[in-house]
Design a protein around this motif. Structure first.
Motif, PDB file in Angstrom:
ATOM      1  N   HIS A   1     -91.817 -11.858  13.814  1.00 31.85           N
ATOM      2  CA  HIS A   1     -93.018 -12.872  13.846  1.00 31.85           C
ATOM      3  C   HIS A   1     -94.181 -12.477  14.551  1.00 31.85           C
ATOM      4  CE1 HIS A   1     -89.375 -15.998  13.511  1.00 31.85           C
ATOM      5  NE2 HIS A   1     -89.472 -15.097  12.566  1.00 31.85           N
ATOM      6  N   THR A   2     -95.339 -12.610  13.965  1.00 32.36           N
ATOM      7  CA  THR A   2     -96.650 -11.969  14.600  1.00 32.36           C
ATOM      8  C   THR A   2     -97.272 -13.265  15.200  1.00 32.36           C
ATOM      9  OG1 THR A   2     -96.768 -10.590  12.783  1.00 32.36           O
ATOM     10  CG2 THR A   2     -98.796 -10.748  14.331  1.00 32.36           C
ATOM     11  N   VAL A   3     -97.744 -12.944  16.653  1.00 29.82           N
ATOM     12  CA  VAL A   3     -98.508 -14.022  17.267  1.00 29.82           C
ATOM     13  C   VAL A   3     -99.770 -13.140  17.721  1.00 29.82           C
ATOM     14  CG1 VAL A   3     -98.707 -15.321  19.189  1.00 29.82           C
ATOM     15  CG2 VAL A   3     -96.354 -15.201  18.194  1.00 29.82           C
ATOM     16  N   VAL A   4    -100.895 -13.730  17.293  1.00 30.28           N
ATOM     17  CA  VAL A   4    -102.193 -13.007  17.936  1.00 30.28           C
ATOM     18  C   VAL A   4    -102.859 -14.200  18.971  1.00 30.28           C
ATOM     19  CG1 VAL A   4    -104.535 -12.373  16.985  1.00 30.28           C
ATOM     20  CG2 VAL A   4    -102.388 -12.164  15.742  1.00 30.28           C
ATOM     21  N   VAL A   5    -103.013 -13.355  20.072  1.00 34.68           N
ATOM     22  CA  VAL A   5    -103.735 -14.227  21.152  1.00 34.68           C
ATOM     23  C   VAL A   5    -105.148 -13.317  21.496  1.00 34.68           C
ATOM     24  CG1 VAL A   5    -103.561 -15.491  23.463  1.00 34.68           C
ATOM     25  CG2 VAL A   5    -101.432 -15.248  21.832  1.00 34.68           C
ATOM     26  N   GLY A   6    -106.173 -13.786  21.108  1.00 33.62           N
ATOM     27  CA  GLY A   6    -107.275 -13.179  21.494  1.00 33.62           C
ATOM     28  C   GLY A   6    -107.321 -11.660  20.657  1.00 33.62           C
ATOM     29  N   ASP A   7    -107.433 -10.793  21.360  1.00 32.85           N
ATOM     30  CA  ASP A   7    -107.597  -9.414  20.724  1.00 32.85           C
ATOM     31  C   ASP A   7    -105.938  -8.726  20.805  1.00 32.85           C
ATOM     32  OD1 ASP A   7    -110.124  -9.479  20.394  1.00 32.85           O
ATOM     33  OD2 ASP A   7    -110.553  -8.543  22.550  1.00 32.85           O
ATOM     34  N   GLN A   8    -105.089  -9.378  21.428  1.00 29.33           N
ATOM     35  CA  GLN A   8    -103.773  -8.902  21.375  1.00 29.33           C
ATOM     36  C   GLN A   8    -102.717  -9.469  20.404  1.00 29.33           C
ATOM     37  OE1 GLN A   8    -102.006  -6.532  23.005  1.00 29.33           O
ATOM     38  NE2 GLN A   8    -102.362  -7.188  25.181  1.00 29.33           N
ATOM     39  N   LYS A   9    -102.119  -8.467  19.930  1.00 29.59           N
ATOM     40  CA  LYS A   9    -101.277  -8.788  18.929  1.00 29.59           C
ATOM     41  C   LYS A   9     -99.717  -8.756  19.361  1.00 29.59           C
ATOM     42  CE  LYS A   9    -100.730  -7.771  13.923  1.00 29.59           C
ATOM     43  NZ  LYS A   9    -101.264  -7.006  12.880  1.00 29.59           N
ATOM     44  N   TYR A  10     -98.725  -9.485  19.149  1.00 29.99           N
ATOM     45  CA  TYR A  10     -97.658  -9.377  19.664  1.00 29.99           C
ATOM     46  C   TYR A  10     -96.621  -9.386  18.525  1.00 29.99           C
ATOM     47  CZ  TYR A  10     -99.337 -10.733  24.213  1.00 29.99           C
ATOM     48  OH  TYR A  10    -100.152 -10.917  25.365  1.00 29.99           O
ATOM     49  N   ALA A  11     -95.444  -8.686  18.174  1.00 28.18           N
ATOM     50  CA  ALA A  11     -94.691  -8.493  17.112  1.00 28.18           C
ATOM     51  C   ALA A  11     -93.397  -8.739  17.940  1.00 28.18           C
ATOM     52  CB  ALA A  11     -94.655  -7.429  16.455  1.00 28.18           C
ATOM     53  N   LEU A  12     -92.688 -10.108  17.483  1.00 35.01           N
ATOM     54  CA  LEU A  12     -91.545 -10.619  18.121  1.00 35.01           C
ATOM     55  C   LEU A  12     -90.464 -10.777  17.206  1.00 35.01           C
ATOM     56  CD1 LEU A  12     -93.412 -13.501  20.166  1.00 35.01           C
ATOM     57  CD2 LEU A  12     -92.415 -11.546  21.175  1.00 35.01           C
ATOM     58  N   HIS A  13     -89.345 -10.191  17.449  1.00 36.65           N
ATOM     59  CA  HIS A  13     -88.366  -9.980  16.844  1.00 36.65           C
ATOM     60  C   HIS A  13     -86.982 -10.896  17.040  1.00 36.65           C
ATOM     61  CE1 HIS A  13     -90.157  -6.617  14.618  1.00 36.65           C
ATOM     62  NE2 HIS A  13     -90.499  -6.150  15.784  1.00 36.65           N
ATOM     63  N   LEU A  14     -86.564 -10.930  18.358  1.00 36.70           N
ATOM     64  CA  LEU A  14     -85.691 -11.580  18.792  1.00 36.70           C
ATOM     65  C   LEU A  14     -85.825 -12.564  19.685  1.00 36.70           C
ATOM     66  CD1 LEU A  14     -82.427 -11.488  18.440  1.00 36.70           C
ATOM     67  CD2 LEU A  14     -82.163  -9.897  20.111  1.00 36.70           C
ATOM     68  N   ILE A  15     -86.678 -12.298  20.459  1.00 33.59           N
ATOM     69  CA  ILE A  15     -87.421 -13.336  21.226  1.00 33.59           C
ATOM     70  C   ILE A  15     -88.305 -14.446  20.855  1.00 33.59           C
ATOM     71  CG2 ILE A  15     -88.745 -13.412  23.460  1.00 33.59           C
ATOM     72  CD1 ILE A  15     -87.638 -10.602  24.508  1.00 33.59           C
ATOM     73  N   PRO A  16     -87.871 -15.693  21.129  1.00 31.46           N
ATOM     74  CA  PRO A  16     -88.537 -16.741  20.490  1.00 31.46           C
ATOM     75  C   PRO A  16     -89.971 -16.602  20.766  1.00 31.46           C
ATOM     76  CG  PRO A  16     -86.856 -17.478  21.774  1.00 31.46           C
ATOM     77  CD  PRO A  16     -86.724 -16.020  22.121  1.00 31.46           C
ATOM     78  N   SER A  17     -90.998 -17.309  19.827  1.00 33.07           N
ATOM     79  CA  SER A  17     -92.416 -17.215  19.848  1.00 33.07           C
ATOM     80  C   SER A  17     -92.921 -17.921  20.722  1.00 33.07           C
ATOM     81  CB  SER A  17     -92.987 -17.334  18.582  1.00 33.07           C
ATOM     82  OG  SER A  17     -92.341 -16.654  17.606  1.00 33.07           O
ATOM     83  N   GLY A  18     -92.275 -18.802  21.666  1.00 35.12           N
ATOM     84  CA  GLY A  18     -92.964 -19.571  22.775  1.00 35.12           C
ATOM     85  C   GLY A  18     -92.867 -18.824  24.122  1.00 35.12           C
ATOM     86  N   ILE A  19     -92.713 -17.568  24.025  1.00 34.62           N
ATOM     87  CA  ILE A  19     -92.507 -16.626  25.137  1.00 34.62           C
ATOM     88  C   ILE A  19     -94.181 -16.370  25.799  1.00 34.62           C
ATOM     89  CG2 ILE A  19     -92.897 -14.436  23.950  1.00 34.62           C
ATOM     90  CD1 ILE A  19     -90.475 -14.974  26.909  1.00 34.62           C
ATOM     91  N   LEU A  20     -95.181 -16.752  25.107  1.00 36.47           N
ATOM     92  CA  LEU A  20     -96.251 -16.487  25.717  1.00 36.47           C
ATOM     93  C   LEU A  20     -96.817 -17.668  26.663  1.00 36.47           C
ATOM     94  CD1 LEU A  20     -97.876 -14.569  22.729  1.00 36.47           C
ATOM     95  CD2 LEU A  20     -96.538 -13.652  24.510  1.00 36.47           C
ATOM     96  N   TYR A  21     -96.174 -18.684  26.741  1.00 35.16           N
ATOM     97  CA  TYR A  21     -96.496 -19.755  27.548  1.00 35.16           C
ATOM     98  C   TYR A  21     -95.649 -19.652  28.807  1.00 35.16           C
ATOM     99  CZ  TYR A  21     -98.974 -21.440  23.927  1.00 35.16           C
ATOM    100  OH  TYR A  21    -100.216 -21.670  22.734  1.00 35.16           O
ATOM    101  N   LYS A  22     -95.806 -19.355  30.057  1.00 36.79           N
ATOM    102  CA  LYS A  22     -95.078 -19.316  31.125  1.00 36.79           C
ATOM    103  C   LYS A  22     -94.145 -20.451  31.529  1.00 36.79           C
ATOM    104  CE  LYS A  22     -98.104 -20.038  35.325  1.00 36.79           C
ATOM    105  NZ  LYS A  22     -97.952 -21.605  35.224  1.00 36.79           N
ATOM    106  N   ASP A  23     -94.384 -21.575  31.316  1.00 31.38           N
ATOM    107  CA  ASP A  23     -93.592 -22.911  31.342  1.00 31.38           C
ATOM    108  C   ASP A  23     -92.411 -23.202  30.295  1.00 31.38           C
ATOM    109  OD1 ASP A  23     -94.524 -23.072  34.012  1.00 31.38           O
ATOM    110  OD2 ASP A  23     -95.967 -23.985  33.098  1.00 31.38           O
ATOM    111  N   THR A  24     -92.453 -22.535  29.232  1.00 31.80           N
ATOM    112  CA  THR A  24     -91.687 -22.774  28.280  1.00 31.80           C
ATOM    113  C   THR A  24     -90.441 -22.129  28.223  1.00 31.80           C
ATOM    114  OG1 THR A  24     -93.864 -22.934  26.641  1.00 31.80           O
ATOM    115  CG2 THR A  24     -91.508 -22.972  25.554  1.00 31.80           C
ATOM    116  N   VAL A  25     -89.288 -22.738  28.012  1.00 35.64           N
ATOM    117  CA  VAL A  25     -88.027 -21.986  28.252  1.00 35.64           C
ATOM    118  C   VAL A  25     -87.850 -21.804  26.808  1.00 35.64           C
ATOM    119  CG1 VAL A  25     -85.423 -22.474  28.400  1.00 35.64           C
ATOM    120  CG2 VAL A  25     -87.272 -23.604  30.013  1.00 35.64           C
ATOM    121  N   ASN A  26     -87.236 -20.453  26.833  1.00 33.02           N
ATOM    122  CA  ASN A  26     -87.009 -19.743  25.500  1.00 33.02           C
ATOM    123  C   ASN A  26     -85.539 -19.438  25.100  1.00 33.02           C
ATOM    124  OD1 ASN A  26     -89.579 -19.141  23.789  1.00 33.02           O
ATOM    125  ND2 ASN A  26     -90.059 -18.804  26.159  1.00 33.02           N
ATOM    126  N   VAL A  27     -84.787 -20.068  24.022  1.00 37.60           N
ATOM    127  CA  VAL A  27     -83.312 -20.043  24.030  1.00 37.60           C
ATOM    128  C   VAL A  27     -83.181 -19.018  22.748  1.00 37.60           C
ATOM    129  CG1 VAL A  27     -81.425 -21.264  23.502  1.00 37.60           C
ATOM    130  CG2 VAL A  27     -83.012 -22.186  25.224  1.00 37.60           C
TER     131      VAL A  27
END
Ligand code: GDP
Ligand code: IMO
Ligand code: MG
Length: 429
Positions: free
Chosen positions: A41-67
């Motif tokens: 799962h690809t998430v693009v924030v500004g110039d930064q690209k994150y490729a997530l595989h197992l970790i939920p894509s809510g990880i980029l918000y510090k208060d969100t719980v990721n299960v």
């Protein structure tokens, strides 16, 4: 209650990561319920690209719980690599919870995945070789090792040793492969256990409490509906349930906790791996879509097979998921085509097929019936409102909505958070 299920409408890679990240801004909890690190799962924030595989894509918000829920197959090595990668980029991973009931992927699962694919030759599935199928096989066979076993210091070694012995017999006697070293695996997994343990809990309670407390819960689908082991293009599928119903089991909640079902839908079609694909364009048009859409796998880097939008397939997906809305993704990729085709039915001999068939030998012989629509030349990537889209783009979106029978509440015109047009609210509250 305000729960939204995100499902892939097609064969995966529809842009689920982008939408989850976008909706996670207002979510309290994001939950993965099935699959494993076969997802990319690809998430693009500004110039930064994150490729997530197992970790939920809510990880980029510090208060969100990721299960990571009980239905997931969990590769501890992959998980810890992702944790390290995120922490190195300054992303906190403190808010991750991992189910004690999830099954653990071991090196023998990956080895058997690889050997099994090799032995199938041309009939191979084209898996990600992450050991997903073999791990789910153990689960269904009732011999799998779960996270509660992994972190059980008293019993883990015995359970693992017995299992490795059995798997080595399969590797050697069925596939003629090299046996794996039990001591090396056990030592490595004891190390992983120590690092994984702080994240482990009964996640179904976390999700239940959030639902009960009227929090916003996003259920993050991985893969796509046509890769579902029951309802997809079997056997060219994954070994789990990527459809909305899969969450009742995989997140450990009642089906009545699921409210909205948002189908993440590509404005055209792609597929990685083998299996029939009615609207596939094995020609320069397919190549052009692949180039314009950068259609190369996030997990394996493989070139994705590309084709026109298939409304027979997405209508089927809408039905089996109980889809209440669509997010229509990568619409910008179609800019510059003089005409765009939409498949509205399949021709099978003299018959017209309107419903997705089960039998692959039928599906392989189906010819697409196309409707042609005028394309547009404008670059859509800076458009900020639906009204500002070219008329031809709006007509294309409207026709897809009519054929599928579900509204496109989100229209995506680029990989960034800002390139998202929201036409109607997604959370009920
Ligand atoms: P997922 O597996 O469903 O999360 O999708 P992937 O991340 O594997 O693939 C989708 C790709 O499309 C990623 O590279 C995204 O950054 C990109 N993407 C998502 N939405 C859009 C969009 O609207 N336009 C364009 N051009 N790219 C997008
Ligand atoms: P996301 O979440 C696209 C495909 C593989 C193969 C089949 C079985 O990024 O959309 P597996 O390793 O699961 O046993 O492989 O399923 N597949 C995906 N295709 N996107 C994915 O995930 C996929 N996960 C598995 O290519 O055809
Ligand atoms: Mg993907």
């Amino acid at each position: 209650m305000s729960t939204v299920v995100i499902v892939g409408s097609q064969w995966g890679d529809e842009g689920k990561g982008k939408v989850i990240d976008y909706l996670a801004a207002e979510a309290d909890v994001v939950v993965r319920g099935q699959g494993g690190n076969n997802a990319g799962h690809t998430v693009v924030v500004g110039d930064q690209k994150y490729a997530l595989h197992l970790i939920p894509s809510g990880i980029l918000y510090k208060d969100t719980v990721n299960v990571i829920g009980n239905g997931v197959v969990f590769d501890p090595e992959g998980f810890l690599n992702e944790i390290d990668g995120l922490e190195a980029k300054g992303v906190s991973t403190a808010n991750i919870r991992v189910s004690d009931r999830a099954h653990v992927i071991f090196p023998y699962h990956k080895e058997i995945d690889r050997l099994s694919e090799e032995s199938l030759g041309d009939a191979k599935i084209g898996t990600t070789k992450k050991g997903i199928g073999p791990c789910y096989m153990d689960k269904v066979e009732r011999t799998g090792i779960r996270i509660c076993d992994l972190i059980d210091e008293e019993h883990f070694e015995d359970i693992a040793r017995a299992q490795i012995e059995k798997k080595n017999a399969i590797i050697e006697k069925i596939y003629g492969g090299e046996p794996l070293d039990a001591d090396v695996i056990i030592a490595a997994y004891k190390g992983y256990a120590a690092r994984v343990k702080p994240y482990v809990t009964d996640t179904s309670i976390v999700v239940y409490d959030a639902v009960k407390a009227d929090k916003r819960v996003l259920l993050e689908g991985a893969q796509g509906s046509l890769l579902d082991v029951d309802l997809g293009t079997y056997p060219y599928v994954t070994s789990s349930h990527p459809i909305s119903g899969g969450f009742a089991v995989g997140a450990g909640i009642g089906p009545n906790a699921i409210e909205e079902v948002l189908g993440i839908t590509k404005a055209y079609t792609t597929r990685v791996g083998m299996g029939p694909f009615v609207t596939e364009l094995d020609n320069e048009i397919g190549d052009r879509i692949r180039t314009q859409g950068h259609e190369f796998g996030t997990t394996t880097g493989r070139a994705r097979r590309c084709g026109w939008f298939d409304s027979v397939l997405v209508k089927y997906s809408a039905r089996i998921n109980g889809m209440t809305a669509m997010a229509l993704m990568l619409v910008d990729v179609l800019s510059g085509f003089e005409t765009i085709k939409i498949c509205t039915g399949y021709k099978y001999g003299d018959e017209i097929i309107e419903h997705y068939p089960a039998n692959l030998s039928v599906l392989e012989k189906c010819e697409p019936i196309y409707e042609e629509m005028p394309g547009w030349t404008e670059d859509l990537s800076n458009v900020t409102t639906y009204d500002a889209l070219p008329e031809a783009t709006k007509n294309y979106i409207k026709r897809i909505e009519e054929l599928v029978g579900v509204p496109a509440k989100i229209v995506s015109i680029g990989p960034k958070r800002s390139q998202t047009i929201v036409r109607d609210k997604i959370y009920r509250r």
